[in-house]
Design an enzyme around this catalytic site. Structure first.
Site, mmCIF file in Angstrom:
data_model
loop_
_atom_site.group_PDB
_atom_site.id
_atom_site.type_symbol
_atom_site.label_atom_id
_atom_site.label_comp_id
_atom_site.label_asym_id
_atom_site.label_seq_id
_atom_site.Cartn_x
_atom_site.Cartn_y
_atom_site.Cartn_z
ATOM 1 N N SER A 186 -23.738 -19.237 -12.234
ATOM 2 C CA SER A 186 -22.478 -19.211 -11.482
ATOM 3 C C SER A 186 -22.473 -20.246 -10.370
ATOM 4 O O SER A 186 -22.989 -19.995 -9.289
ATOM 5 C CB SER A 186 -22.257 -17.825 -10.877
ATOM 6 O OG SER A 186 -23.413 -17.414 -10.145
ATOM 7 N N ALA B 141 -20.620 -22.034 -7.395
ATOM 8 C CA ALA B 141 -19.616 -21.505 -6.472
ATOM 9 C C ALA B 141 -18.212 -21.968 -6.839
ATOM 10 O O ALA B 141 -17.264 -21.179 -6.886
ATOM 11 C CB ALA B 141 -19.954 -21.930 -5.044
ATOM 12 N N LYS C 75 -36.006 -20.784 -12.915
ATOM 13 C CA LYS C 75 -35.045 -21.676 -13.588
ATOM 14 C C LYS C 75 -34.736 -22.893 -12.717
ATOM 15 O O LYS C 75 -34.453 -23.977 -13.234
ATOM 16 C CB LYS C 75 -33.782 -20.911 -13.964
ATOM 17 C CG LYS C 75 -33.006 -20.316 -12.794
ATOM 18 C CD LYS C 75 -31.920 -21.216 -12.279
ATOM 19 C CE LYS C 75 -31.245 -20.623 -11.066
ATOM 20 N NZ LYS C 75 -30.170 -21.499 -10.523
ATOM 21 N N SER D 5 -25.904 -29.125 -10.734
ATOM 22 C CA SER D 5 -27.054 -28.416 -10.186
ATOM 23 C C SER D 5 -27.843 -29.338 -9.263
ATOM 24 O O SER D 5 -28.249 -30.430 -9.655
ATOM 25 C CB SER D 5 -27.971 -27.932 -11.317
ATOM 26 O OG SER D 5 -29.272 -27.641 -10.831
#
Length: 323
Positions: free
Chosen positions: A134, A136, A187, A250
């Site tokens: 998820s 933001a 992760k 990311s």
């Protein structure tokens, strides 16, 4: 219901928006007076979410007590390195409140997972961990999002679901707190290596191979640390791994890419200007596994590339030679 969120970063604001959409009262805490004034005045966080309008009904404060008193649910949405400090500062105000940890990582100094860090300061059984794929900005889009809520307390799970669940935000529950914390933490480390592979020119097939191998390694770490191996198949596991390892959105992935293609000065600048939870966690998980005499080769290799300046091309050789 009244919900207090500690932290006004992008993720905390996204959760606040969802909770507000569910018709609950929201108050958020920031340490910085200038940040509070900016949010109050402009209703936009110019640094982390410059294109997102924040509801006038979401309140901001620099007073921790104001957030905690009369709130039914407290969400800790600060980066992992600050969870210990925050827990120490709020412990005297916690009585009946349920607490949800929305950060991911392992504390450097103690190698404790974040639920253990909180419990070190706050004696409570009303504690949960929120984890899953998820970003933001994606939460604000109101498209379907699925996360894992992990707790040993069903009431804490229920109140968290009441705060967050709706027609676009789904929570799957589990009592495997350890496995959920492992997945959420590791992760980010794996995503650093995924960014390196992209910078090395690896094709989609190679990156898929890497993610598959990483799943097995995370599953092994879960087992070693006492969690449920099946948690690797959850939103917190394969879901978050896929998201974080496949996009430059990311920060961990982008950091890995930066490591390969940039100068030391540019790398240091990236670290200075971004919260890279995988970089923080890498030190902790390497030390934790070493203390248990457990070798997870992919963790060792990423550690050596990041901190001992091994050639990132070793990742390509590693994928073939890995047993």
């Amino acid at each position: 219901m009244r919900v207090g969120i500690i932290g006004t970063g992008a993720y905390g604001l996204a959760l606040a928006n969802t909770i507000h959409n569910n018709n609950h009262d929201i108050i958020m805490w920031t340490k910085f007076v200038e940040e509070k004034e900016m949010l109050d005045k402009k209703r936009i966080h110019e640094k982390v979410l410059p294109n997102v309008k924040i509801s006038d009904e979401i309140k901001f404060t620099c007073d921790l007590k104001e957030v905690l008193v009369n709130s039914n649910l407290i969400i800790l949405a600060v980066p992992a390195p600050f969870i210990g400090e925050i827990s120490r500062n709020i412990k005297d105000y916690i009585t009946y409140q349920h607490i949800v940890i929305a950060a991911k990582g392992i504390e450097n100094e103690t190698c404790l997972f974040l639920n253990d860090v909180v419990e070190k300061f706050i004696k409570t059984d009303k504690l949960a961990v929120l984890s899953g794929p998820s970003f933001a900005v994606d939460i604000f889009d109101k498209m379907p999002i699925g996360l894992t809520i992990a707790s040993h307390n069903q009431d804490t799970i229920n109140i968290t679901k009441k705060a967050l669940s709706n027609d676009y935000f789904k929570l799957r529950e589990t009592n495997d707190v350890i496995g959920t914390e492992v997945c959420g933490s590791i992760k980010n480390v794996i995503a650093i290596a995924s960014g390196m592979l992209d910078a090395l020119g690896a094709n989609e097939s190679t990156k898929a191979m890497f993610i598959t191998e990483s799943l097995h390694d995370i599953k092994e770490i879960i087992a070693v640390l006492g969690g449920d191996e099946k948690t690797i198949l959850s939103f917190a596991g394969i879901g978050d791994l896929l998201l974080t390892c496949t996009t430059p959105k990311s920060r961990n992935y982008s950091f890995g890419y930066t490591l390969v293609n940039n100068t030391k000065k540019e790398i240091d600048e990236y670290i200075k200007n971004h919260t890279i939870e995988g970089l923080y966690t890498l030190k902790s998980i390497h030390q934790l596994l070493e203390s248990k005499n457990v070798s997870i080769p992919i963790i060792d290799l990423i550690y050596d590339i990041v901190f001992k300046h091994e050639d990132a091309k070793e990742l390509l050789r590693f994928l073939i030679e890995k047993s």
